[in-house]
Design a protein around this motif. Structure first.
Motif, short mmCIF file in Angstrom:
data_model
loop_
_atom_site.label_atom_id
_atom_site.label_comp_id
_atom_site.label_asym_id
_atom_site.label_seq_id
_atom_site.Cartn_x
_atom_site.Cartn_y
_atom_site.Cartn_z
N ALA A 216 0.83 -1.20 0.00
CA ALA A 216 0.00 0.00 0.00
C ALA A 216 0.87 1.26 0.00
N ILE A 217 1.97 1.23 0.73
CA ILE A 217 2.88 2.37 0.77
C ILE A 217 3.47 2.63 -0.61
N ALA A 218 3.93 1.56 -1.26
CA ALA A 218 4.52 1.69 -2.59
C ALA A 218 3.50 2.24 -3.59
N LYS A 219 2.29 1.71 -3.54
CA LYS A 219 1.25 2.17 -4.47
C LYS A 219 0.93 3.65 -4.26
N GLU A 220 0.80 4.05 -2.99
CA GLU A 220 0.47 5.43 -2.69
C GLU A 220 1.61 6.38 -3.08
N ALA A 221 2.85 5.89 -2.95
CA ALA A 221 4.01 6.71 -3.30
C ALA A 221 4.28 6.73 -4.80
N GLY A 222 3.63 5.83 -5.56
CA GLY A 222 3.83 5.78 -7.00
C GLY A 222 5.14 5.12 -7.40
N VAL A 223 5.60 4.17 -6.58
CA VAL A 223 6.84 3.44 -6.90
C VAL A 223 6.54 1.95 -6.90
N ALA A 224 7.43 1.19 -7.51
CA ALA A 224 7.27 -0.26 -7.51
C ALA A 224 7.49 -0.82 -6.11
N VAL A 225 6.85 -1.95 -5.82
CA VAL A 225 7.01 -2.57 -4.50
C VAL A 225 8.48 -2.91 -4.26
N GLY A 226 9.13 -3.41 -5.30
CA GLY A 226 10.56 -3.74 -5.17
C GLY A 226 11.39 -2.51 -4.85
N ASN A 227 11.00 -1.38 -5.40
CA ASN A 227 11.72 -0.14 -5.11
C ASN A 227 11.56 0.26 -3.65
N ALA A 228 10.35 0.08 -3.12
CA ALA A 228 10.12 0.39 -1.71
C ALA A 228 10.97 -0.51 -0.81
N TYR A 229 11.04 -1.79 -1.16
CA TYR A 229 11.86 -2.72 -0.37
C TYR A 229 13.35 -2.46 -0.55
N TYR A 230 13.73 -1.85 -1.67
CA TYR A 230 15.14 -1.51 -1.87
C TYR A 230 15.61 -0.51 -0.82
#
Length: 332
Positions: A145-159
């Motif tokens: 949900a954080i990645a979607k709201e931020a407009g980034v890929a989930v993998g990018n958020a976990y990076y």
């Protein structure tokens, strides 16, 4: 030079496979045509003897004293002895090395904007996470949900953040940096210990104020002793040390006369007191957390007086007992 030698030289084309340009013909050795009808490159010799280098010169004529030839043959670089040495085909010339050095500088220049963009993305993810924690609660908010709201890929958020816990640790770190910046004007202006301590405590409340609605949800997780979000956990040690350093600055820049043994322990003791103030603030529902402000204004004079009394000879035995007890609990 024999015809066989000339044929051998003709079989060594310049870099890139293009035929070498013909050299001036020697009176003793006219140019010999190859089977394909193209001229070979022959070296000029003196009275028909060997070339100065002891063998056939590189294709394209004798080496130039000024460096590389321009016929497309192997590039030559001047050696340390002053003689010209052919480099391997495709090898780096001095100009290439210079270009490479410039390329390295350019790469370094490109790296700085890349790091800046990375930091912007990191801050975007963190800000988005904190907003969702406030709106939906810590437990209900997922990394997806954080990645979607931020407009980034989930993998990018976990990076940038391995988990939600790492997001909170990022919040802790940023919060301590903001606390130090907010306290700096008071610490630069005041020398009185009480004024410095009061200013630092109020600055901490100012920095935390936007997150008051989220603080209670976070505290439920952070209060768990085994949680990595606990302010006493190993994972929280960088933020904890940064907070203690703020109170160390409060002491070191003050004009207070403090018992030497107490001075060593006082920064951490003040931080523990600050944790108590934060806990009170989390559950403070008064407008603008007014009661927390009053608590700070009330306890600072008491702390100031106790610190001053620590130098009295009659109280030193009791002070030593308190410090010894703290040390025992810390290392047990």
């Amino acid at each position: 030079m024999t015809t066989a030698a000339a044929d051998s030289a003709a079989e060594e084309p310049g870099a890139g496979g293009s035929p070498a340009a013909p050299a001036p013909a020697s009176p003793q050795h006219p140019p010999v045509a190859t089977g394909a009808g193209s001229p070979t490159a022959t070296a000029s010799t003196e009275t028909g003897g060997p070339t100065p280098t002891g063998g056939p010169a590189p294709a394209g004529g004798p080496p130039s004293a000024d460096g590389p030839t321009t016929t497309g043959g192997p590039t030559e670089a001047r050696g340390s002895t002053g003689t010209s040495k052919p480099t391997a085909a495709g090898g780096a010339t001095a100009a290439d090395r210079s270009t490479a050095a410039g390329g390295s500088t350019a790469a370094g220049g490109e790296e700085r904007p890349r790091r800046a963009r990375g930091e912007q993305t990191r801050q975007l993810i963190l800000e988005t996470a904190l907003r969702l924690f406030r709106e939906r609660g810590y437990t209900e908010t997922t990394m997806r949900a954080i990645a979607k709201e931020a407009g980034v890929a989930v993998g990018n958020a976990y990076y940038y953040f391995d988990s939600k816990e790492h997001l909170i640790q990022g919040f802790y770190d940023r919060n301590q940096a903001a606390h130090r910046a907010a306290a700096q004007p008071v610490l630069a202006r005041e020398q009185d210990f009480a004024a410095r301590l009061r200013g630092a405590l109020h600055a901490g409340i100012d920095v935390n104020e936007p997150y008051h609605s989220f603080a209670a949800t976070l505290f439920k997780t952070a209060a768990e002793p085994s949680s990595p979000l606990s302010p006493f956990s190993r994972e929280s040690s960088p933020a904890r040390e940064a907070a203690i350093a703020i109170f160390r600055d409060v002491i070191d820049g003050s004009s207070a006369k403090i018992d030497p043994e107490l001075r060593k322990e006082l920064p951490e003791l003040l931080w523990l007191g600050w944790m108590g103030v934060v806990l009170f603030w989390v559950y403070d529902r008064s407008p603008g957390q007014r009661r927390t402000r009053r608590l700070i204004d009330g306890i600072v004079p008491l702390i100031d007086r106790l610190v001053g009394l620590s130098r009295l000879r009659v109280l030193r035995p009791a002070l030593r007992q308190v410090l010894a007890l703290i040390d025992t609990i810390r290392h047990d």
